[in-house]
Design a protein around this motif. Sequence first.
Motif, PDB file in Angstrom:
ATOM      1  N   MET A 139      -0.488   6.293  -2.918  1.00  0.00           N
ATOM      2  CA  MET A 139       0.304   6.964  -1.880  1.00  0.00           C
ATOM      3  C   MET A 139       1.391   7.853  -2.482  1.00  0.00           C
ATOM      4  O   MET A 139       1.991   8.657  -1.795  1.00  0.00           O
ATOM      5  CB  MET A 139       0.926   5.931  -0.935  1.00  0.00           C
ATOM      6  N   LYS A 140       1.680   7.661  -3.766  1.00  0.00           N
ATOM      7  CA  LYS A 140       2.655   8.481  -4.504  1.00  0.00           C
ATOM      8  C   LYS A 140       4.008   8.586  -3.799  1.00  0.00           C
ATOM      9  O   LYS A 140       4.664   9.608  -3.839  1.00  0.00           O
ATOM     10  CB  LYS A 140       2.085   9.872  -4.747  1.00  0.00           C
ATOM     11  N   GLY A 141       4.400   7.509  -3.120  1.00  0.00           N
ATOM     12  CA  GLY A 141       5.717   7.505  -2.487  1.00  0.00           C
ATOM     13  C   GLY A 141       5.848   8.446  -1.309  1.00  0.00           C
ATOM     14  O   GLY A 141       6.953   8.809  -0.932  1.00  0.00           O
ATOM     15  N   ASN A 142       4.736   8.834  -0.700  1.00  0.00           N
ATOM     16  CA  ASN A 142       4.780   9.775   0.414  1.00  0.00           C
ATOM     17  C   ASN A 142       5.238   9.142   1.730  1.00  0.00           C
ATOM     18  O   ASN A 142       5.499   9.852   2.687  1.00  0.00           O
ATOM     19  CB  ASN A 142       3.413  10.430   0.627  1.00  0.00           C
ATOM     20  N   LEU A 149       0.827  -1.200   0.000  1.00  0.00           N
ATOM     21  CA  LEU A 149       0.000   0.000   0.000  1.00  0.00           C
ATOM     22  C   LEU A 149       0.867   1.258   0.000  1.00  0.00           C
ATOM     23  O   LEU A 149       0.606   2.199  -0.749  1.00  0.00           O
ATOM     24  CB  LEU A 149      -0.935   0.010   1.211  1.00  0.00           C
ATOM     25  N   ALA A 150       1.914   1.261   0.806  1.00  0.00           N
ATOM     26  CA  ALA A 150       2.807   2.424   0.869  1.00  0.00           C
ATOM     27  C   ALA A 150       3.493   2.672  -0.466  1.00  0.00           C
ATOM     28  O   ALA A 150       3.786   3.815  -0.813  1.00  0.00           O
ATOM     29  CB  ALA A 150       3.855   2.217   1.963  1.00  0.00           C
ATOM     30  N   ALA A 157       5.654  -5.539  -7.944  1.00  0.00           N
ATOM     31  CA  ALA A 157       4.404  -5.495  -7.182  1.00  0.00           C
ATOM     32  C   ALA A 157       3.515  -6.695  -7.483  1.00  0.00           C
ATOM     33  O   ALA A 157       2.945  -7.286  -6.565  1.00  0.00           O
ATOM     34  CB  ALA A 157       3.658  -4.191  -7.437  1.00  0.00           C
ATOM     35  N   GLU A 158       3.406  -7.060  -8.754  1.00  0.00           N
ATOM     36  CA  GLU A 158       2.513  -8.167  -9.111  1.00  0.00           C
ATOM     37  C   GLU A 158       3.018  -9.492  -8.553  1.00  0.00           C
ATOM     38  O   GLU A 158       2.241 -10.278  -7.996  1.00  0.00           O
ATOM     39  CB  GLU A 158       2.352  -8.243 -10.634  1.00  0.00           C
ATOM     40  N   SER A 159       4.312  -9.769  -8.673  1.00  0.00           N
ATOM     41  CA  SER A 159       4.844 -11.025  -8.125  1.00  0.00           C
ATOM     42  C   SER A 159       4.780 -11.012  -6.600  1.00  0.00           C
ATOM     43  O   SER A 159       4.561 -12.056  -5.976  1.00  0.00           O
ATOM     44  CB  SER A 159       6.262 -11.287  -8.629  1.00  0.00           C
ATOM     45  N   CYS A 160       4.928  -9.847  -5.995  1.00  0.00           N
ATOM     46  CA  CYS A 160       4.791  -9.726  -4.542  1.00  0.00           C
ATOM     47  C   CYS A 160       3.364 -10.074  -4.125  1.00  0.00           C
ATOM     48  O   CYS A 160       3.151 -10.849  -3.184  1.00  0.00           O
ATOM     49  CB  CYS A 160       5.152  -8.315  -4.080  1.00  0.00           C
ATOM     50  N   LYS A 161       2.378  -9.522  -4.830  1.00  0.00           N
ATOM     51  CA  LYS A 161       0.971  -9.789  -4.511  1.00  0.00           C
ATOM     52  C   LYS A 161       0.640 -11.269  -4.673  1.00  0.00           C
ATOM     53  O   LYS A 161      -0.066 -11.852  -3.852  1.00  0.00           O
ATOM     54  CB  LYS A 161       0.058  -8.967  -5.421  1.00  0.00           C
ATOM     55  N   ASN A 162       1.148 -11.865  -5.757  1.00  0.00           N
ATOM     56  CA  ASN A 162       0.870 -13.284  -6.002  1.00  0.00           C
ATOM     57  C   ASN A 162       1.455 -14.166  -4.912  1.00  0.00           C
ATOM     58  O   ASN A 162       0.794 -15.094  -4.427  1.00  0.00           O
ATOM     59  CB  ASN A 162       1.401 -13.705  -7.370  1.00  0.00           C
TER      60      ASN A 162
END
Length: 155
Positions: free
Chosen positions: A41-44, A35-36, A104-109
Motif C-alpha cells: 500500500m506504500k502508506g497511501n 494491510l494499510a 508488524a511481525e509481533s502484531c501478526k503473531n
Amino acid sequence: MKKSLFETELDHLNRYDRCFEECRHLATQIGGLLLARSSVMKGNLPLQPLRVACQVTFDQIKSQRASLGDANSSDQHALSHIDRAVALLKTSMDALSDDLLSGAESCKNALAAAIRELRFAASTTPGLSMVDLTCACCAIPDADLNLKTRPGVIS
C-alpha cells in the motif's frame, strides 16, 4: 416483573455473543490496519482513522466484557479464551508503530494467537462461530496443503 431463568440466560448469551462478535470485528480491523501499513500500500492510506476505529472497537469490547461480570461455571472455559483473545488483540494493537516495518511481525503473531483463542471459544460454545474460508478462492493453495486434486478433477 422478575425475569425467568430462560430470559436471564438468553440475555446473557446475547451479551456474550456481542462481545465475541466485537472481538472478531477488531481482529478484522487490525488485519486491515496491517494491510494499510504494508509495503504494497506504500502508506497511501491514512493510518490514524484506522487506529481510532480499532480503539473504539476495543473500548466497546471492554464495556461488553464488563457487563458480563463473572462467568457462570458453564461459561468459564470459553470466557477465559475470550479474555485471552482480548488481551492478545490489545497487544497486537499496541505493537504497531507509525513506520511501515516496526512491530508488524509481533502484531501478526499476537493477532494470530488472538484468532486461535476465538476459535477455541467458538468450538466450545453453541452459537459462536468463526468464518471458515478453507474453501474460498483466497484459501491456502492446494499445493501448500500437499493436495493433488483440483475442483472438477477426480483422482
